[in-house]
Design a protein around this motif. Structure first.
Motif, PDB file in Angstrom:
ATOM      1  N   ALA A 163       0.847  -1.323  -0.206  1.00  0.00           N
ATOM      2  CA  ALA A 163       0.198  -0.096  -0.076  1.00  0.00           C
ATOM      3  C   ALA A 163       0.883   1.191  -0.113  1.00  0.00           C
ATOM      4  O   ALA A 163       0.685   2.226  -0.636  1.00  0.00           O
ATOM      5  N   LEU A 164       2.013   1.198   0.786  1.00  0.00           N
ATOM      6  CA  LEU A 164       2.927   2.368   0.745  1.00  0.00           C
ATOM      7  C   LEU A 164       3.481   2.650  -0.888  1.00  0.00           C
ATOM      8  O   LEU A 164       3.870   3.746  -0.945  1.00  0.00           O
ATOM      9  N   ARG A 165       3.551   1.738  -1.482  1.00  0.00           N
ATOM     10  CA  ARG A 165       4.118   1.917  -2.766  1.00  0.00           C
ATOM     11  C   ARG A 165       3.202   1.899  -3.880  1.00  0.00           C
ATOM     12  O   ARG A 165       3.406   1.951  -5.002  1.00  0.00           O
ATOM     13  N   ALA A 166       1.755   1.682  -3.549  1.00  0.00           N
ATOM     14  CA  ALA A 166       0.896   1.522  -4.605  1.00  0.00           C
ATOM     15  C   ALA A 166       0.452   2.990  -5.138  1.00  0.00           C
ATOM     16  O   ALA A 166       0.535   3.908  -4.479  1.00  0.00           O
ATOM     17  N   PRO A 167       0.228   2.969  -6.621  1.00  0.00           N
ATOM     18  CA  PRO A 167       0.181   4.232  -7.405  1.00  0.00           C
ATOM     19  C   PRO A 167      -1.191   4.899  -6.798  1.00  0.00           C
ATOM     20  O   PRO A 167      -2.044   3.950  -6.385  1.00  0.00           O
ATOM     21  N   ARG A 168      -1.389   6.130  -7.003  1.00  0.00           N
ATOM     22  CA  ARG A 168      -2.950   6.621  -6.692  1.00  0.00           C
ATOM     23  C   ARG A 168      -3.921   5.991  -7.786  1.00  0.00           C
ATOM     24  O   ARG A 168      -3.533   5.620  -8.784  1.00  0.00           O
ATOM     25  N   GLY A 169      -5.003   5.866  -6.956  1.00  0.00           N
ATOM     26  CA  GLY A 169      -6.049   5.165  -7.926  1.00  0.00           C
ATOM     27  C   GLY A 169      -6.366   3.748  -7.868  1.00  0.00           C
ATOM     28  O   GLY A 169      -7.111   3.170  -8.185  1.00  0.00           O
ATOM     29  N   THR A 170      -5.170   3.105  -7.406  1.00  0.00           N
ATOM     30  CA  THR A 170      -5.113   1.697  -7.182  1.00  0.00           C
ATOM     31  C   THR A 170      -5.941   1.443  -5.909  1.00  0.00           C
ATOM     32  O   THR A 170      -6.422   2.302  -5.007  1.00  0.00           O
TER      33      THR A 170
ATOM     34  N   VAL B  18      -5.471   2.792   0.448  1.00  0.00           N
ATOM     35  CA  VAL B  18      -4.550   3.567  -0.402  1.00  0.00           C
ATOM     36  C   VAL B  18      -4.641   5.341  -0.286  1.00  0.00           C
ATOM     37  O   VAL B  18      -3.534   5.801  -0.393  1.00  0.00           O
ATOM     38  N   PRO B  19      -5.845   5.620  -0.517  1.00  0.00           N
ATOM     39  CA  PRO B  19      -6.013   7.180  -0.065  1.00  0.00           C
ATOM     40  C   PRO B  19      -5.509   7.811   1.079  1.00  0.00           C
ATOM     41  O   PRO B  19      -4.735   8.643   1.040  1.00  0.00           O
ATOM     42  N   GLU B  20      -5.565   7.042   1.982  1.00  0.00           N
ATOM     43  CA  GLU B  20      -5.015   7.477   3.478  1.00  0.00           C
ATOM     44  C   GLU B  20      -3.388   7.199   3.376  1.00  0.00           C
ATOM     45  O   GLU B  20      -2.858   8.474   3.630  1.00  0.00           O
ATOM     46  N   VAL B  21      -2.860   6.383   2.740  1.00  0.00           N
ATOM     47  CA  VAL B  21      -1.367   6.296   2.459  1.00  0.00           C
ATOM     48  C   VAL B  21      -0.886   7.466   1.839  1.00  0.00           C
ATOM     49  O   VAL B  21      -0.067   8.102   2.211  1.00  0.00           O
ATOM     50  N   HIS B  22      -1.679   8.032   0.722  1.00  0.00           N
ATOM     51  CA  HIS B  22      -1.310   9.028  -0.276  1.00  0.00           C
ATOM     52  C   HIS B  22      -1.529  10.342   0.647  1.00  0.00           C
ATOM     53  O   HIS B  22      -0.596  11.264   0.164  1.00  0.00           O
ATOM     54  N   ALA B  23      -2.611  10.360   1.369  1.00  0.00           N
ATOM     55  CA  ALA B  23      -2.737  11.619   1.941  1.00  0.00           C
ATOM     56  C   ALA B  23      -1.455  11.818   2.952  1.00  0.00           C
ATOM     57  O   ALA B  23      -1.035  13.187   3.113  1.00  0.00           O
ATOM     58  N   VAL B  24      -0.820  10.768   3.660  1.00  0.00           N
ATOM     59  CA  VAL B  24       0.426  10.925   4.700  1.00  0.00           C
ATOM     60  C   VAL B  24       1.721  11.299   3.657  1.00  0.00           C
ATOM     61  O   VAL B  24       2.361  12.071   4.023  1.00  0.00           O
ATOM     62  N   LEU B  25       1.658  10.277   2.621  1.00  0.00           N
ATOM     63  CA  LEU B  25       3.017  10.968   1.754  1.00  0.00           C
ATOM     64  C   LEU B  25       2.925  12.074   1.317  1.00  0.00           C
ATOM     65  O   LEU B  25       3.886  12.749   1.178  1.00  0.00           O
TER      66      LEU B  25
END
Length: 215
Positions: A100-107, A117-124
């Motif tokens: 999940a940490l490496r998953a592209p947006r939208g996956t 995934v959205p929460e992970v990208h919010a933190v990134l």
């Protein structure tokens, strides 16, 4: 089912042990003389990474036996379970979310009915914004001075990961900033890393795996 057997009890593991005794004295020169295409065949490339394993004591039989071991260990099924978000960390009954940490947006990776995934990208995104503000000087210390020195404190992977990233990218970084790493609980290590730093210009990063408390 062989996947349920201990690793060293599986037939492919025992075959690898026999195989290792057979090839352990082989010289690399002999391997390349006997197989002129070795340097081309025993390679792999993906996502911009090129792996050349021809210069290891490996033959086609070695690769075949290793693949057989992977099959007997149900590696493909375990990989699929990790990408699905299954709780494969049995000691903590948790999903292993490196993917999940490496998953592209939208996956989408769903854990307990929720796409993480959205929460992970919010933190990134928040981390990237903070890093950019530190580098630009927009984010300052308590006294208003610009950050000049960064000290990462972490043990094990919490040290090795940041050090690896720093070493790989340091030629592209602002050389006016100093980066240091502390990976020892001994106070002497921390003293050595900070003795000549100005606290007003130093940012400390505590790097640690997040562990959610169980209810």
């Amino acid at each position: 089912m062989t996947g349920m057997l201990p690793l060293t009890a599986r037939p492919s593991w025992k075959a690898l042990q026999v195989h290792q005794k057979k090839i352990r004295e082989l010289h690399f020169r002999t391997l390349f003389v006997d197989d002129a295409t070795r340097g081309e065949r025993l390679t792999a490339e993906a996502v911009g990474i090129y792996l050349d394993y021809s210069k290891n004591r490996v033959t086609d039989e070695t690769v075949e036996l290793l693949c057989r071991l992977a099959e007997e260990s149900c590696l493909r099924q375990r990989i699929d379970a990790m990408f699905r978000g299954d709780k494969i960390n049995l000691t903590e009954n948790r999903a292993v979310l490196h993917v999940a940490l490496r998953a592209p947006r939208g996956t989408s990776i769903v854990v307990d009915g929720k796409d993480v995934v959205p929460e992970v990208h919010a933190v990134l995104d928040a981390m990237a914004d903070f890093s950019n503000r530190v580098r630009s000087g927009a984010w300052t210390g308590h006294t208003g001075k610009r950050i000049r020195d960064v000290v990462n404190i972490g043990i094990g992977g919490s040290d090795l990961g940041p050090v690896m990233a720093y070493e790989a990218l340091k030629r592209y970084s602002d050389r006016a900033m100093t980066f240091r790493f502390v990976s020892n609980v001994d106070g002497t290590d921390l003293m050595d890393a900070t003795h000549d730093l100005d606290p007003a210009e130093t940012l400390f990063i505590i790097s640690s795996k997040y562990r959610q408390a169980s209810s």
